[in-house]
Scaffold this motif. Sequence first.
Motif, short mmCIF file in Angstrom:
data_model
loop_
_atom_site.label_atom_id
_atom_site.label_comp_id
_atom_site.label_asym_id
_atom_site.label_seq_id
_atom_site.Cartn_x
_atom_site.Cartn_y
_atom_site.Cartn_z
N GLU A 186 46.30 27.42 32.24
CA GLU A 186 45.89 28.74 32.74
C GLU A 186 46.45 29.92 31.95
O GLU A 186 46.13 31.06 32.25
N ARG A 221 39.93 34.61 43.47
CA ARG A 221 40.53 33.98 42.29
C ARG A 221 40.01 34.69 41.04
O ARG A 221 38.84 34.62 40.73
N GLU A 279 41.47 31.08 34.90
CA GLU A 279 41.02 30.20 35.98
C GLU A 279 39.52 30.33 36.18
O GLU A 279 38.91 31.29 35.74
N ARG A 295 45.85 34.67 34.57
CA ARG A 295 45.68 33.22 34.51
C ARG A 295 44.22 32.91 34.21
O ARG A 295 43.32 33.47 34.85
MG MG Z 1 46.89 28.49 41.08
#
Ligand code: MG
Length: 421
Positions: free
Chosen positions: A63, A119, A113, A111
Motif C-alpha cells: 500500500e 477507503r 488501496e 495508501r
Molecule cells: Mg488497511
Amino acid sequence: MIRKVKGTRDILPPESRLWNEVERTAHRILGGFGYSEIRLPLLEPTELFVRTVGEGTDIVSKEMYTFPDRKGRSLTLRPEGTASVARAFIENGLGQRPQPLRLSYFGPMFRYEKMQRGRYRQFSQIGIEILGAAAPAADVEVITALHTFLSALGFDDLVIVLNNLGDPEDRDRFIEGLLSELGPHRDELCGDCQRRWTENPLRILDCKVPRCRELVAETTPVAEVVGDEARAHVDEVERALAELEIPVKRAPRLVRGLDYYLRTVFEVISPELGEDTVICGGGRYDRLISDLGGKPVPGVGFAIGEDRLVEVLPESTRARVLDQRIVTVLPIGDGATGPAARLARELVLGGAEVHTEVTGRSLKACLKWSGKMDATAAVILGEQELADGVAVVRDLRHGRQETVALGGVATAVIDLLEKSD
Ligand code: MG
Ligand code: ATP
C-alpha cells in the motif's frame, strides 16, 4: 481538463465545515486531556515504515507510495502517524521532557488501496499518543479521551472493541499454535495468506476473504494464550473502563494490521459502516521506540480515520454545523464601498459571518444574490441612507426591515442572527 489523482478527494464547502468542526472538537477535547499537537512531515525515509509497521503487513507490502528522490534515496508518503511520532521522539530527544509525553497529530496519510466508500488513497487521521507510561492507566486514559471526543461529536451508537495481543514472547507461542491448527487447511487459504504463512502469519487473522475467516474462526484466540502480566494489564484496562461506564466489547480475534502492537488493541466500529469499515484503531506499542534504536519507552495511542468519521457524523451534529446564518452587506453606489467594508469588519469582530457584495450589482440583483446565498439578514447601504447616517437592516427570513443608525447596525444584525430560527 486535468482531473484529480485517483483515490484523492476535493472536500468542498459546506462539507469542509464538518471537517473544521471535527478538528476544532478534537483540539478542544484531546487538548483538554493534555495532548499537544506535533506537526510531522508527510515524507519519511521508507526504512521507517519497513522497520516499524512491518515488512509482511499489507501497508508495507502493497500500500505504500514509495519513490526515489532526485538523489536516489527511497522516500515514502507516510501511511500512518505513530512511526513518525516515534522517530521524532528519538530524534528530538523528547525523552528529556517530563514524562509521560502526550502528543496529538492531524493530517493526511497515503495508501495505495482499492477505492470504495470510506477507503481512499489520501485520507486524514486524527491521532494521539502517550509515551513513557507503561501502566494500564495510560490505556484507560487514551480510550477515555477517545470516548469523550466521540461523545462531544454526538455519537452514542459507536462500539469500542478490545483485545489482548499479549507480549511479543506470547506471540511466538500463539503463532506456533495457530499454524498447527490451520495446518490441515493450509491449501484452502487465499493466495495472500499463503504468502503470510511464511512472511507474517499473524496477518492471516486480519484477512477478509470469507474462507480464510471461517478457518480462522475455528482457531484458539490470541487472548487465551497470553502470559500472566499481559493478561492482568488488559483485564485492568477493561475493569477501569467498566467503572467509567465506557462500553467496551471483547473481540477475541482482533489483531490490527500493524506489527508493533502488543497487549491492548482496540477499534471503534460504526453500526452504519459495519465491522469491515473501522473508524478508529489503536493500541499499546512498548517496543516500538527501542526497535527504532531509542531507549525502551512504552506507548499507547490511537488513530481515527477522519474521512470515515465525517461520513457517519450524527445528523443532529451535521445540522448544527451546516445551519449557517450569514449576513450580506450590500453597498449601492461607489460611495458605499468604504462604509460597507467598515461595517463588515465590525460584524466579523462581533462574531457574524459576512458576505459583502463586491461585484457592483444593482440593489435588485443584490437581494436576489442574498436569497441564493440563503442569507438570514442583509444590510443595504444606499446613497440616501449614508447621507442620513443610517442603513436598512432586512430580516430575509421574515421579509421585514428597519432603518437603523449606522452606529447600531452591527448590534442589530448580530441580534437578528442569534434570534432567527
Ligand atoms: Mg488497511
Ligand atoms: P482497514 O482495516 O479499514 O484497512 P486499517 O487497519 O488499515 O483499516 P489503521 O492503519 O488502523 O487502519 O488506521 C486507522 C484508521 O484510519 C482506520 O480505522 C480508518 O478509519 C482510517 N483508514 C485507514 N485506511 C484508510 C483509507 N484507505 N481510507 C480512509 N480511511 C482509512
